[in-house]
Structure formats: structure tokens, C-alpha cells
Design an enzyme around this catalytic site. Structure first.
Site, short mmCIF file in Angstrom:
data_model
loop_
_atom_site.label_atom_id
_atom_site.label_comp_id
_atom_site.label_asym_id
_atom_site.label_seq_id
_atom_site.Cartn_x
_atom_site.Cartn_y
_atom_site.Cartn_z
N GLY A 1 0.63 -1.33 0.07
CA GLY A 1 0.02 -0.01 0.36
C GLY A 1 0.92 1.20 -0.17
N GLY A 2 1.88 0.91 -0.52
CA GLY A 2 3.21 2.12 -0.53
C GLY A 2 2.70 3.72 -1.69
N THR B 1 -9.75 -7.17 1.02
CA THR B 1 -8.77 -6.29 1.12
C THR B 1 -7.79 -6.40 2.97
OG1 THR B 1 -8.83 -5.52 -0.61
CG2 THR B 1 -7.24 -4.50 1.04
N THR C 1 -5.54 1.39 13.28
CA THR C 1 -6.07 2.33 13.67
C THR C 1 -7.00 2.67 14.52
OG1 THR C 1 -8.24 4.33 13.00
CG2 THR C 1 -8.19 1.64 11.94
N ASP C 2 -7.11 3.83 16.02
CA ASP C 2 -7.76 4.10 17.49
C ASP C 2 -9.48 3.67 16.17
OD1 ASP C 2 -8.29 6.23 15.07
OD2 ASP C 2 -8.06 8.28 16.68
N GLU C 3 -9.59 3.51 15.58
CA GLU C 3 -11.47 3.32 15.42
C GLU C 3 -11.31 2.23 15.75
OE1 GLU C 3 -12.47 5.30 11.31
OE2 GLU C 3 -10.96 6.48 11.45
N TYR D 1 -15.45 -0.21 7.82
CA TYR D 1 -14.24 0.23 7.81
C TYR D 1 -13.19 -0.47 9.05
CZ TYR D 1 -9.87 2.62 8.69
OH TYR D 1 -7.95 3.11 8.57
N LYS E 1 -10.34 -3.79 10.50
CA LYS E 1 -8.68 -3.22 10.71
C LYS E 1 -9.58 -3.79 11.85
CE LYS E 1 -6.55 -0.76 9.64
NZ LYS E 1 -5.09 -1.02 8.78
N LYS F 1 -10.64 12.65 2.02
CA LYS F 1 -10.64 13.13 4.18
C LYS F 1 -10.44 13.95 4.15
CE LYS F 1 -9.67 8.57 3.94
NZ LYS F 1 -8.45 8.07 3.49
#
Ligand code: NAD
Ligand code: TYD
Length: 336
Positions: free
Chosen positions: A7-8, A99, A124-126, A149, A153, A188
Site C-alpha cells: 500500500g506504498g 483487502t 487505527t484508533d477506530e 471500515y 481493521k 478525507k
């Protein structure tokens, strides 16, 4: 050291690759990216002729292709590859599962088989869900993901954890707060608001605008990931954040002030379904164990970021028109 970055070609991944190349001349970097709508090779055009860096187009969920990439025996993997936008996950969650969940399982399995020494899962913090006023989440807090999402994650984090516990596979998980900075896809909050304001377009603020996020400059996130990659303890989780909580409305008003644009551009629009009210992390573990601290203040970071989007108007106009994909065709031939 040879590092496989997945994912770079996205926002944080491209900043991280540039960070690695700049700070570790002895480090070889392979960038494996599917080039979804969010992947843009223009983000790394300055590295095309750098011998340390190589791009491979492909899907992390494609076992055969990922297996071939691991024949190059990377010492470490840093996995950024993901579908990353909450609003898209609300409209259509299936690609998020493909993914973010199936993809990481393929990566973990291929990395384990190849004997990779370190696997950093960028999370993520999510995954913790919404924090009540005054509450902060530590690495021990339980996960309560609220969007498709965040749920995908969280599933990825659990798979990574299971590979450590079941196989002793050397995984480390990082959970970072909201990033901002150069090369962020303008869907975003920050790049959308900056680019809309630069074009004198309305700025859509969801609900009452009082949702709180903790903002970190992408360069600080990259420095934290670099610490984790080189010194992090295997099997651990590290929260990453800068204790910089702001409401969305405060952020948007600050941007308008920097840009010298009128507050009347703000438009309150229908809220996001299931919209998390507040994210807030306790980041004392990474500070204590790895000596990392954020360096860029929000004021400086926002001014730098606004300046970057102001000077890179062609970049974001091409992204908004969807023309950035032509760049790959020109440089690397036909997209398969
Ligand atoms: P991004 O959407 O800008 O980039 C994602 C990249 O992954 C793109 O280049 C895309 O082409 C690639 N990709 C998507 N599906 C792929 C697949 N199946 N195989 C290979 N490549 C694929 O995302 P970002 O904002 O740079 O986030 C990177 C990572 O950091 C994500 O895992 C995200 O969950 C995490 N994260 C992001 C933030 C943030 O504020 N942006 C905060 C914390 C964690
Ligand atoms: P976003 O950048 O999508 O990140 P996340 O949802 O992963 O935190 O959104 C940041 C905050 O900004 C979130 O509370 C939703 C809000 N938001 C708006 O108010 N308007 C917008 O157009 C967008 C994209 C986000």
C-alpha cells in the site's frame, strides 16, 4: 535490511517509503500496491530512479503474486494496504473485507512461510470505537469498532495477534489517530476542505461539526513506525497519537483562517450514519518504551500542509479529475 511496504502508493505508505529511503540509505524497499483509486504513483515520482526502491503492482489478497514477491526474502513487512475511507465502507463494505481481512491473511501466511523477521500491521484508533468525554483508550482497552471500515481493521488486528500466539510469528500492531499532510487523497476531511476552499467551493461538515478527532502529522506517524520497525517488542500493540484533540468545526475554521477564506464557505450537511463522536488514545507506552514523541505542532503542521496543497494544485486537480492514473500508464506501460 529489505522492507516490503504494502500500500506504498497511498497517502501514509508513500510518505513512509520516502522516510525510509531518506533515513536509511542501507534499506531496500519493495512497494507492493494494487493501485486502487487511492493508489497514485505520482506520490513517489521522485524515487523512480533511486536504486533502493522498486515498485510491484499487485493485490495483497493474490496468493500467487504475493508468494512470488516473498521469494525476494524481505526481512520485514509494513502493511499499509487497505481500503481506508469510512464513508466508502458504509456504501459498500465487501472490498473492505477482501483487502483488509482476506488480504492480511494472505500476507501473514506468505510472510510466515518465507520466515520474515518482522511484520508491522498499521492499524487505527477506530478499532476502539467512540470514546466518552474524558476517556482515553490504552492498548489494553477492548475493541468496539462501529463502521465496516473499523470492523475490518479490528478483524485484521485479531488475525495478526493470532499469528503471533499460534505460530510465534513476529507481529507488531500499531494503532494511530487521524493523519494529515502531503499526498492525502482529497476524500478525507483535511485535503477535501483545503482543496475545496482553494477552489472557493463549499466545505461539507457532517452533523453539528462537534465530532472530535486527535490529529497527527504523517511525518510524526512515519517516525513512530520507524521506531516500531527497528525497536518495537514482538507481539505488542503500540498506540500512536499526539494528544491534539479538535472538533471538526475547529479544524475547518482554522484552515479557513490560514487560507484567508470566508467562514461562510462552511455548509452543515446530513451526518454520517453511526458517526463516532470522539477518538482519544493514551500513547504513554510508545513514549516510555521506544522514546518516541510527536515533533510537529498542529499549528505548524496545518500551515505546512495548506502550503503544500497550495503549491501542488496540479497534483490534487488531477486526482480530483481521476487523471492521475494516466501517469502509471505513461511510466510503466498498460495497467493490467
Ligand atoms: P490510502 O487509502 O491513502 O492508501 C491505501 C493504499 O493501499 C493505496 O495505495 C491502495 O492502492 C493500496 N491498496 C488498497 N487495496 C490494496 C490491495 N488489495 N492490495 C495492495 N494494495 C492495496 O490509505 P492511508 O490513509 O495511506 O492509510 C494507510 C494505512 O494506515 C491503512 O491501513 C489505514 O487503515 C491506516 N491508518 C490510516 C490513518 C489515516 O488517518 N489515514 C490513521 C490510522 C491508520
Ligand atoms: P475522515 O477524514 O473521513 O476520517 P475518519 O472518519 O476516519 O476519522 O473524517 C474525519 C472527520 O471529519 C469525521 O468526524 C467525519 C468528518 N467529515 C466531515 O465532517 N465532512 C467530510 O466531508 C468528511 C470527509 C469528513
Amino acid at each position: 535490511m529489505k522492507v516490503l511496504v504494502t500500500g506504498g502508493a497511498g497517502f501514509i505508505g508513500s510518505n513512509f517509503i520516502r522516510f525510509l529511503v531518506r533515513n536509511h540509505p542501507d534499506c531496500d524497499v519493495i512497494n507492493l500496491d494494487k493501485l486502487t483509486y487511492a493508489g497514485n504513483l505520482e506520490n513517489l515520482s521522485d524515487l523512480e530512479t533511486v536504486a533502493q526502491y522498486r515498485f510491484v503492482k499487485g493485490d495483497i489478497a493474490d496468493k500467487k503474486l504475493v508468494g512470488r514477491v516473498f521469494q525476494e526474502a524481505p526481512d520485514a513487512v509494513v502493511n499499509f494496504a487497505a481500503e481506508s475511507h469510512v464513508d466508502r465502507s458504509i456504501l459498500k463494505a465487501d472490498q473492505f473485507v477482501k483487502t483488509n481481512v482476506l488480504g492480511i491473511q494472505v500476507l501473514l501466511e506468505c510472510a510466515r512461510t518465507a520466515g520474515t523477521q518482522r511484520f508491522i500491521q498499521v492499524s487505527t484508533d477506530e478499532v476502539y470505537g467512540s470514546a466518552a468525554s474524558g476517556e482515553t483508550f490504552s492498548e489494553e482497552s477492548s475493541m468496539h469498532p462501529n463502521s465496516p471500515y473499523a470492523a475490518s481493521k479490528a478483524a485484521a488486528d485479531l488475525l495478526a495477534r493470532a499469528y503471533y500466539h499460534t505460530y510465534g510469528f513476529p507481529v507488531i500492531i500499531t494503532r494511530c489517530t487521524n493523519n494529515y499532510g502531503p499526498y492525502q487523497f482529497p476524500e478525507k476531511l483535511l485535503p477535501l476542505m483545503i482543496t475545496n476552499a482553494l477552489a472557493d467551493q463549499p466545505l461539507p461538515v457532517y452533523g453539528d461539526g462537534y465530532n472530535v478527532r486527535d490529529w497527527i502529522h504523517v511525518e510524526d506517524h512515519c517516525a513512530a513506525l520507524d521506531r516500531v520497525l527497528h525497536q518495537g517488542r514482538l507481539g505488542e500493540i503500540y498506540n500512536i497519537g499526539s494528544h491534539c484533540e479538535k472538533t471538526n468545526l475547529e479544524m475547518v475554521k482554522e484552515l479557513l483562517g490560514i487560507l484567508n477564506k470566508p467562514q461562510s464557505l462552511v455548509r452543515f450537511v446530513k451526518d454520517r450514519p453511526g458517526h463516532d463522536r470522539r477518538y482519544a488514545l493514551n500513547v504513554s507506552k510508545i513514549q516510555r518504551e521506544l522514546g518516541w514523541r510527536h515533533q510537529i505542532s498542529l499549528g505548524d503542521g496545518l500551515r505546512q500542509t495548506v502550503a503544500w496543497y497550495s503549491c501542488h494544485r496540479e497534483w490534487w486537480e488531477r486526482v480530483k479529475r481521476g487523471e492521475y492514473r494516466k501517469y502509471y500508464k505513461k511510466v510503466y506501460g498498460r495497467i493490467s
